[in-house]
Design an enzyme around this catalytic site. Sequence first.
Site, PDB file in Angstrom:
ATOM      1  N   ASP A   1      -2.926   6.009  -3.968  1.00 47.25           N
ATOM      2  CA  ASP A   1      -1.732   5.400  -3.389  1.00 47.25           C
ATOM      3  C   ASP A   1      -1.186   4.336  -4.339  1.00 47.25           C
ATOM      4  O   ASP A   1      -1.782   4.053  -5.385  1.00 47.25           O
ATOM      5  CB  ASP A   1      -2.029   4.856  -1.994  1.00 47.25           C
ATOM      6  CG  ASP A   1      -2.976   3.661  -2.005  1.00 47.25           C
ATOM      7  OD1 ASP A   1      -3.653   3.451  -3.029  1.00 47.25           O
ATOM      8  OD2 ASP A   1      -3.041   2.949  -0.990  1.00 47.25           O
TER       9      ASP A   1
ATOM     10  N   ASP B   1      -1.032   1.091  -4.693  1.00 48.61           N
ATOM     11  CA  ASP B   1      -1.824  -0.028  -5.204  1.00 48.61           C
ATOM     12  C   ASP B   1      -3.245   0.389  -5.566  1.00 48.61           C
ATOM     13  O   ASP B   1      -4.081  -0.453  -5.876  1.00 48.61           O
ATOM     14  CB  ASP B   1      -1.838  -1.209  -4.227  1.00 48.61           C
ATOM     15  CG  ASP B   1      -2.590  -0.908  -2.943  1.00 48.61           C
ATOM     16  OD1 ASP B   1      -2.545   0.245  -2.487  1.00 48.61           O
ATOM     17  OD2 ASP B   1      -3.211  -1.837  -2.390  1.00 48.61           O
TER      18      ASP B   1
ATOM     19  N   ASP C   1      -5.923   1.645  -3.967  1.00 46.57           N
ATOM     20  CA  ASP C   1      -7.156   1.384  -3.230  1.00 46.57           C
ATOM     21  C   ASP C   1      -7.595   2.603  -2.421  1.00 46.57           C
ATOM     22  O   ASP C   1      -8.740   2.675  -1.991  1.00 46.57           O
ATOM     23  CB  ASP C   1      -7.050   0.132  -2.359  1.00 46.57           C
ATOM     24  CG  ASP C   1      -5.929   0.183  -1.331  1.00 46.57           C
ATOM     25  OD1 ASP C   1      -5.215   1.197  -1.259  1.00 46.57           O
ATOM     26  OD2 ASP C   1      -5.766  -0.809  -0.591  1.00 46.57           O
TER      27      ASP C   1
ATOM     28  N   SER D   1       0.827  -1.199   0.000  1.00 47.61           N
ATOM     29  CA  SER D   1       0.000   0.000   0.000  1.00 47.61           C
ATOM     30  C   SER D   1       0.864   1.253   0.000  1.00 47.61           C
ATOM     31  O   SER D   1       1.683   1.435  -0.884  1.00 47.61           O
ATOM     32  CB  SER D   1      -0.966  -0.040   1.190  1.00 47.61           C
ATOM     33  OG  SER D   1      -1.901   1.003   1.127  1.00 47.61           O
TER      34      SER D   1
END
Length: 575
Positions: A301, A303, A305, A149
């Site tokens: 961010d 990734d 999400d 993340s």
Amino acid sequence: MKIEREILDKVNPWLESPFDIETQDLVKDLMTSDPSKLEDSFYKNLEFGTGGMRGIMGVGTNRINKYTLGKNTQGLSNYLKKCFSNENIKVAIAYDCRHNSKSLAKIVADVFTANGIEVFLFSDLRPTPELSFAVKHLKCKAGIVLTASHNPPEYNGYKVYWEDGGQLVPPQDGEIIQEIEQLAYTDILFSGNETLLNYIDKEVDQAFIDSCIQNASFNIPQESKDQLKIVFTPLHGTSVTIIPSVLEQAGYKNVSIVSEQKEPNGDFPTVKSPNPEEPEALKLALELAEKTGADIVIGTDPDSDRLGVAVRDSNGTMILLNGNQTMAIMTAFLLEQWKRNKGFKGNEFIGTTIVSTPMMLELASAYGIECKVGLTGFKWIAKMIKDFPEQQFIGGGEESFGYMIGDAVRDKDAVASTLLVCEIAAIAKAAGSSIYQELLNLYLDYGFYKEHLISLTKKGIEGANEIKQMMIDLRENPVSEINGERVIFIEDYQSSEARNLFTEEIEPIEIPKSNVLIYYLEDGSKICARPSGTEPKIKFYFSVNTDLQSLDKIASAEAYLNQKIENIISDMNLN
């Protein structure tokens, strides 16, 4: 520094087979050059937290490497074969822009195929929500995404999804951990079967894009879309592979991408932290917005999400919204659209978490639907959908900049949410309003809620012990008054008890246990203490509110709430 026997007992097996020579040499080097780092690398095993398993890359049981991931994957393979013994088991795998993600993803894929499990591996980096989508789309039994993340560059992680597209929840998480703990590193099958490996890309991409547009667009005239000026930054992450296509295919052509942050890069060279929760991360995007006269700034961010959003206030100045504000705006919009286009049947619900804004409860009440509240982490919101199939999930979010629309994706999804917030902005602008004005209208209707978060970082063994002691102290010495306001209610999610301090009545808490304490004050303020499940931090969440009679009172109301938060923080010695 002397290396303790307990640590050496964990280190010694890593100095021989099945660990490769490179790993053995790295361990030997740590033993002689940095015993304290060696201790931190081996003193515990990485565990699943609210967002899966996440840690620093390197050698050791407390690090992300081919052996810790291999052991987890072997345990998961064994568990899958027990659960689906007479079925063809398929697993989807994705990875983000972090160092080693691609090679680690291939290692994970090899362990699965070595165990006779068919794998669908994305050919290049993709957003986490697309992995969640792909699990259901390809009818897989599980999914894995290699990501950390928004953690610093030295981190990576391993998130596990089940066949519903949601992250692991009880009892599967505990049962899989038991499988993993039974294994020795010699039990890992690393020699993959290439005939069971399928690479996926464009076909799944387009299905995911179509799903985002179907769930997050609302038949806005093209003229309104053309008038909206958007600045977007992927913060060196995966969203650049999908979000520009989603916006273009949904009809948004006036999109400027921050060129310095467009290319995926695991070093995240232009930011201190690739986290859209941090104002500094959107600095370049805000500068581009001023050059282009943009209406809205969106950053995701690594990734993809979480999303951060900046909009223009009443004076035309770009301001950053927090996660609670964007969640309230998107939820209110979805509820209003649902009411106008479909009408409520009485089985609809929205979802949120115990540390998020209480305004979500107010919104649900106003529209006559249910707001389900779960623990921190989107896996609990996804579990709501799974546990109540007879109910219709509209949308939901948490304060940490995550939101989910419908159930095509069972995790926080910055891709569809980016399109949704652009739709809201385009509709508002066409009507002579703005997202900021819509937020103020919510404050008029439901009360002015303001939230604040403090994260205290405590690294290593000492830090973990310090966080543990802080929670013990809060439990053993409960606070009865904060900032001159009496504490009327304490919720302890570890003991599953809610105590009324006035009547001494105790009610059971019906959601899973978690190391969380929440104080409710007499004036409606809410304070939560919670150790992070994925980072070496303890977090304190503050929510205060007041009535807002008119928009000309907004500045004084905000000043009043800001001062109240400062006073609470000071009174709790958290400065």
